[in-house]
Design a protein around this motif. Structure first.
Motif, PDB file in Angstrom:
ATOM      1  N   ARG A   3      67.449 130.577  64.000  1.00 44.57           N
ATOM      2  CA  ARG A   3      67.175 131.908  65.314  1.00 44.57           C
ATOM      3  C   ARG A   3      67.207 131.213  66.560  1.00 44.57           C
ATOM      4  N   ASP A   4      66.879 130.038  66.756  1.00 45.45           N
ATOM      5  CA  ASP A   4      66.964 130.145  67.957  1.00 45.45           C
ATOM      6  C   ASP A   4      68.159 129.430  68.761  1.00 45.45           C
ATOM      7  N   SER A   5      68.928 128.817  67.801  1.00 46.73           N
ATOM      8  CA  SER A   5      70.542 129.252  67.945  1.00 46.73           C
ATOM      9  C   SER A   5      71.005 130.445  68.442  1.00 46.73           C
ATOM     10  N   GLY A   6      70.453 131.037  68.988  1.00 45.93           N
ATOM     11  CA  GLY A   6      70.823 132.762  68.657  1.00 45.93           C
ATOM     12  C   GLY A   6      72.704 133.061  67.899  1.00 45.93           C
ATOM     13  N   VAL A   7      73.141 132.078  67.036  1.00 45.89           N
ATOM     14  CA  VAL A   7      74.215 132.822  65.947  1.00 45.89           C
ATOM     15  C   VAL A   7      74.551 133.308  65.374  1.00 45.89           C
ATOM     16  N   ILE A   8      72.809 133.549  64.667  1.00 44.49           N
ATOM     17  CA  ILE A   8      73.073 133.836  63.461  1.00 44.49           C
ATOM     18  C   ILE A   8      72.183 135.337  63.151  1.00 44.49           C
ATOM     19  N   ASP A   9      72.997 136.056  62.763  1.00 42.46           N
ATOM     20  CA  ASP A   9      72.499 137.957  62.109  1.00 42.46           C
ATOM     21  C   ASP A   9      71.231 138.096  61.733  1.00 42.46           C
ATOM     22  N   HIS A  10      70.981 137.082  59.769  1.00 47.12           N
ATOM     23  CA  HIS A  10      70.682 137.222  59.318  1.00 47.12           C
ATOM     24  C   HIS A  10      70.424 136.423  58.572  1.00 47.12           C
ATOM     25  N   ILE A  11      68.977 136.284  58.235  1.00 51.47           N
ATOM     26  CA  ILE A  11      68.636 135.047  56.957  1.00 51.47           C
ATOM     27  C   ILE A  11      68.343 135.240  55.748  1.00 51.47           C
ATOM     28  N   ILE A  12      69.219 134.610  55.258  1.00 56.04           N
ATOM     29  CA  ILE A  12      68.766 134.980  53.407  1.00 56.04           C
ATOM     30  C   ILE A  12      67.591 133.398  53.023  1.00 56.04           C
ATOM     31  N   VAL A  13      66.940 133.559  52.377  1.00 51.38           N
ATOM     32  CA  VAL A  13      65.837 132.776  51.632  1.00 51.38           C
ATOM     33  C   VAL A  13      66.248 132.316  50.224  1.00 51.38           C
ATOM     34  N   VAL A  14      66.374 131.139  49.957  1.00 49.21           N
ATOM     35  CA  VAL A  14      66.352 131.241  48.591  1.00 49.21           C
ATOM     36  C   VAL A  14      65.451 130.756  47.952  1.00 49.21           C
ATOM     37  N   ALA A  15      64.422 131.371  47.186  1.00 48.20           N
ATOM     38  CA  ALA A  15      62.969 130.319  47.351  1.00 48.20           C
ATOM     39  C   ALA A  15      62.025 130.522  45.736  1.00 48.20           C
ATOM     40  N   PRO A  16      61.880 129.601  45.448  1.00 44.71           N
ATOM     41  CA  PRO A  16      61.044 129.720  43.928  1.00 44.71           C
ATOM     42  C   PRO A  16      60.499 131.145  43.484  1.00 44.71           C
ATOM     43  N   ALA A  17      61.262 131.399  42.284  1.00 46.14           N
ATOM     44  CA  ALA A  17      60.408 132.818  41.827  1.00 46.14           C
ATOM     45  C   ALA A  17      59.211 132.857  42.183  1.00 46.14           C
ATOM     46  N   ASP A  18      59.050 132.311  41.750  1.00 48.86           N
ATOM     47  CA  ASP A  18      56.710 132.593  42.201  1.00 48.86           C
ATOM     48  C   ASP A  18      56.301 132.386  43.889  1.00 48.86           C
TER      49      ASP A  18
END
Ligand code: C5P
Length: 223
Positions: A41-56
């Protein structure tokens, strides 16, 4: 030109030896994932973030990631998690794949990768010169060779790609079980991979020693 960050955070973190999956372990009182997302977020160059997390842990990951972020379930290997994230990408031109474990990556590294992509590169990775001499060994533990150190680089994340390029490379590498980063899938697919300078602070928190180093860096920041 939408630029999306994909954050693989579905690893077990066995080498760190904690009770929690690595991305959810605390650093300075906050999960590693929270630090990685904050850097993006601080970089200012990202429009959206997708986190890939453990299913639980999908709800927990969403809470940590906050707004302008979505969460999908990961797979058995890191490459499976990246593919799950890519399947959830919509309308993005560029994707920066960034390990949650590189929690203290300076925003300047993220900006360098994004700017190289925006200037027309298909694939961009941040790298550092190697300080150790590196040897290859045979199956009996004897030295097989010594690559010239001046030609070696240690590779960090975020690794940036034009979305169709990474999709095609990962589809072609479906049968491979030896991918240790995403650029490797591109290399095998004949895609030129551009390097930009990385940063020592983008080190991957893998062992208990790495976590201690990260804790002291965070404590020094707070002073
Ligand atoms: O295991 P390693 O340290 O290489 O993992 C790098 C990153 O990939 C970590 O952030 C980890 O959570 C993530 N990962 C994943 N899915 C897996 C294995 C690792 O998202 N199956």
């Amino acid at each position: 030109m939408r630029t999306v960050a994909l954050v693989p955070a579905a690893g077990k973190g066995t080498r760190l030896g904690g009770a929690l999956p690595k991305a959810f372990m605390a650093l300075g009182g906050r999960p590693l994932l929270s630090w990685a997302v904050a850097g993006l977020r601080d970089s200012g160059v990202i429009d959206h973030i997708i986190v890939v997390a453990p299913a639980d842990r999908l709800a927990e990951a969403q809470e940590i990631a906050g707004p302008r972020a979505s969460v999908v379930a990961g797979g058995a290997e890191r490459a499976d998690s990246v593919r799950a994230g890519l399947a959830a990408l919509e309308g993005a031109h560029h994707v920066l794949v960034h390990d949650a474990a590189r929690a203290l990556t300076p925003p300047s590294v993220i900006v360098r990768v994004a700017e190289a992509l925006w200037s027309g590169e298909d694939a961009v990775i941040p790298v550092l010169p190697v300080t150790d001499t590196v040897k290859t060994i045979d199956e009996h533990g004897y030295v097989a060779g010594t690559p010239a150190r001046a030609t070696l680089r240690a590779v960090q994340t975020p690794q940036g790609f034009r979305v169709p390029v990474l999709r095609a490379a990962h589809a072609a590498a479906l049968a491979a079980d030896d991918l240790t980063d995403d650029a490797m899938a591109c290399e095998r697919h004949g895609v030129p991979v551009r390097t930009v300078p990385g940063d020592p602070l983008a080190f991957k928190i893998t062992t208990p020693l790495d976590l201690r180093l990260a804790e002291s860096l965070v404590a020094a920041r707070a002073d």
